[in-house]
Every structure is written in C-alpha cells, then in structure tokens.
Design an enzyme around this catalytic site. Structure first.
Site, PDB file in Angstrom:
ATOM      1  CG  HIS A 104      -8.133 -55.762  49.820  1.00  0.00           C
ATOM      2  ND1 HIS A 104      -9.309 -55.212  49.383  1.00  0.00           N
ATOM      3  CD2 HIS A 104      -7.512 -56.247  48.730  1.00  0.00           C
ATOM      4  CE1 HIS A 104      -9.394 -55.377  48.079  1.00  0.00           C
ATOM      5  NE2 HIS A 104      -8.317 -55.989  47.645  1.00  0.00           N
TER       6      HIS A 104
ATOM      7  CB  CYS B  60      -4.440 -55.792  45.965  1.00  0.00           C
ATOM      8  SG  CYS B  60      -5.789 -56.714  45.197  1.00  0.00           S
TER       9      CYS B  60
ATOM     10  CG  HIS C  56     -17.040 -59.024  45.364  1.00  0.00           C
ATOM     11  ND1 HIS C  56     -17.976 -59.089  44.374  1.00  0.00           N
ATOM     12  CD2 HIS C  56     -15.843 -59.099  44.743  1.00  0.00           C
ATOM     13  CE1 HIS C  56     -17.375 -59.193  43.200  1.00  0.00           C
ATOM     14  NE2 HIS C  56     -16.073 -59.190  43.401  1.00  0.00           N
TER      15      HIS C  56
ATOM     16  CB  SER D 249     -11.766 -57.687  46.540  1.00  0.00           C
ATOM     17  OG  SER D 249     -11.125 -58.196  45.392  1.00  0.00           O
TER      18      SER D 249
ATOM     19  CB  CYS E  30      -9.286 -53.381  45.390  1.00  0.00           C
ATOM     20  SG  CYS E  30      -9.239 -54.973  44.539  1.00  0.00           S
TER      21      CYS E  30
HETATM   22 ZN   LIG Z   1      -7.816 -56.141  45.709  1.00  0.00          ZN
END
Ligand SMILES: [Zn+2]
Ligand SMILES: [Zn+2]
Length: 368
Positions: A61, A167, A45, A42, A40
């Site tokens: 995650h 997610c 980041h 995220s 993912c």
């Molecule tokens: Zn995610």
C-alpha cells in the site's frame, strides 16, 4: 495482461509471488507500472491475521510508478506521468474531503474489502478474484487503481524515494505537524522508531521541539533516530522511558508523546510520560482484538490531558505528497536515510522477515 504480484491466500502462510491476470483500466481508473514499493508494517497485520480483510489479497500500500494507460474520463493524470499512490483514495466531494480531512474520505471504507471502488475485481488468479490491498496493491509489477488513489508528482524526484511519501512519511510527520500541532520549544517523546516513528522524530525536529526522546528496544534504530533529530534515546529494555521523560523535563513530563508501536502497554507508557496539558497521539494499528488501554481516567481531567488517534497523520494526500517531496528537495525532509535495504519483488518474504527482525527503518522493493 499478465503481471507478477505478491498475494496472501491465508493468514500465517508465506506470501506467494505469482503471475496473475490484470484487467485494463475502466472508467476513472489508471494502469500504473510500479517502480518502487515500501515494506510497511500494516500489510503484516493482514499476513499474520491480526487484521481481517478480504482474501486472497494482492499486498502493498506504499508505492510509486509511471502511468501506462488511462481509462475513460481520467483527467488528473496522463500516460507517462510519475505518480505516488495514496493508500486512501480521496474523492474530493464527501463531507470529510471538503472539511479538509481527505485522509478520512468515505472511500477509505473500501480499502480492505478487496474489489476496486465499483465493486468489481481487476486482478484474477487461478482460483478466482484477487483483492487489492488499500485498493492499490503496490507489490505488483503493474496495477490498476482508481484515479482517486493517484497523486501525480514532478518527474524530477527519484521514484525509489518518492515511494516513501505514500504512507510512512506523511503519517509520521503529519501526526506531529497536522494532528498534534507541536509547537516550537516543546518537549516530545516518540515510542517506536520504525518507518512511522522515525518520521515522527523527524516531524518533531521540523516543528522545533526542544527535547525529542526516541524510545525503542533496538539500538540500531535509536542510533538512526539521532540522525533524524532525537536529542535523547532510551532503550526501553534497559531503562524506564517514563522515568527518563520526567527526569529530562524537571518532573513535568513531556508535552507530546507519539506512540508508534500500537500495543496497549506502550500507549499507557506514552500517556504516563506526558505531563499537565499533555497530548498523546496513537499512530500505529493495534491488532483488531486489542480492547482496552491502561489509562487512569482521573489524570485525564486533573492534568487536562488529551488522548487522540490519527490516520495518515491527518495528511491530505493531494497536497501533502507533493509538498513533502519539495521539502525533500529543499533538504528539510530526509528520505534517503530512511531506506535501509532494497529488495526484488521475489524477495518480499525476506523483506518482511527483516522488518520483523528489526533490521530495517524502511525496506523498499525496486522493480526491474
Ligand atoms: Zn503503511
Ligand atoms: Zn472523500
């Protein structure tokens, strides 16, 4: 015990896959053997430093696996259960959980802090304690997590597909169904067709939207978006998505625009593409340094627009994760089509390079 885990030590450095020490589960904790983990954006980041967090951090995650051991007083799962890990723990007791927004559970404040929910670490390396991304760390052969992060699922579903409902799928579909509450016959634009945006396209189709305009700069993703229900596609490198949104709606503008790129400029585009009574939903994480978005405030009133954000698509992990898998089984939600490529844990850097190059809708790490 020893386990292999993907750890980031400093922003901008490659992820290191290394053997670390993993403690046994404490009270209300669960040892999970991971079967699959999703790549993912995220995590990126943190890898890039756009989002500050505890370091070193064991990444990942989005994940699914099998319970190998439980600590004292765990009652919501048992050894052998198949589980999807939720990237936000839900306590079931705080104000937000009891008001039906467990995606905003007060325990969520801990997800980038490093340690487990009791403030101590379960993962340790040569240089000391290693934090856990979203208190779960799915890029790990084995991990120890809170029972608040564990959602048991029927073992009927393949875990290399169930992983996706941790997610990306609930975030994208939930943004449409739960947060914006898109109605049948309405008009929708989705900016960004990666792992989150593609699920917003899928959610808009589920909701019965009449026009679904998918916007991206990547023709491969736009072609894929048609499979997920897009009625029109716009490559914003070549065409202006705002002008096309107006054109396709006889000048009105779309009823709902979902922004899954997370730049101020594309949030401004989403806002401009909506018409009277329009709703803009921002789904992606902007860098922590991004401050202002180009929104003409007069339109907010004169056109009665709504600008909203959403975390996890306002989904309730304990009810929505099993429900989305039932919808997959019923042929209502596409999961197989989301997975573009699978990787081993050792290939995690390659998986992120492919994500950044726009090669994947979702890459998935499968553990041996
Ligand atoms: Zn995610
Ligand atoms: Zn809570």
């Amino acid at each position: 015990m020893k386990t292999r885990t993907a750890v980031i030590y400093a922003p901008g450095e490659p992820i290191r896959v290394e053997e670390i020490e993993l403690d046994p589960p404490k009270e209300h904790e669960v040892l999970v053997r991971m079967v699959a983990a999703g790549i993912c954006h995220s995590d990126y980041h943190i890898i890039s430093g756009e989002l500050p967090s505890y370091l070193p951090l064991a990444l990942g995650h989005e994940g699914a696996g099998i319970v190998e051991a439980i600590g004292p007083n765990v009652t919501n799962c048992k050894v052998g259960d198949h589980v999807v890990l939720s990237f936000i723990p839900s306590c079931g007791r705080c104000r937000y959980c009891t008001e039906g927004h467990s995606n905003l559970c007060n325990m969520g404040a801990s997800i980038l802090m490093g340690p487990q929910l009791d403030g101590t670490f379960r993962m340790h390396g040569e240089k000391g304690d290693i934090g856990q991304m979203c208190v779960i760390s799915t890029f790990s052969e084995r991990t120890v997590v809170s029972d608040m992060s564990v959602v048991p699922v029927d073992d009927y579903y393949p875990l290399n597909r169930a992983v996706l409902v941790g997610c990306g799928v609930p975030t994208g579909i939930g943004a449409v169904i739960h947060r914006a509450k898109v109605t049948a016959g309405s008009t929708v634009m989705v900016i960004g067709c990666g792992g989150i945006g593609m699920n917003a396209v899928q959610g808009a189709a589920l909701a019965g939207a009449r026009i679904i305009i998918a916007v991206d700069v990547n023709d491969f993703k736009l072609e894929k978006a048609k499979e997920f229900g897009a009625t029109h596609t716009v490559n914003s490198k070549n065409e202006d998505p705002v002008a096309i949104a107006k054109d396709l709606t006889w000048g009105e503008g779309v009823d709902y625009a979902f922004e899954a790129i997370a730049t101020p400029a594309t949030i401004g585009q989403a806002y401009a593409a909506t018409g009277k009574n329009g709703t803009v939903v921002v789904i992606g994480l902007t860098p922590a340094t991004a401050e202002s978005i180009p929104i003409p405030p007069l339109d907010l009133v004169l056109l009665q627009k709504t600008l909203m954000g959403t975390l996890y698509g306002d989904s309730q992990p304990r009810s929505d994760i099993p429900k989305l898998l039932k919808m997959y089984h019923a042929g209502k939600v596409k999961l197989d089509e989301l997975v573009t490529r699978t990787y081993t844990l050792e290939q995690v850097n390659e998986a992120y390079a492919d994500m950044l190059a726009g090669k994947n809708i979702r890459g998935v790490i499968e553990f041996a």
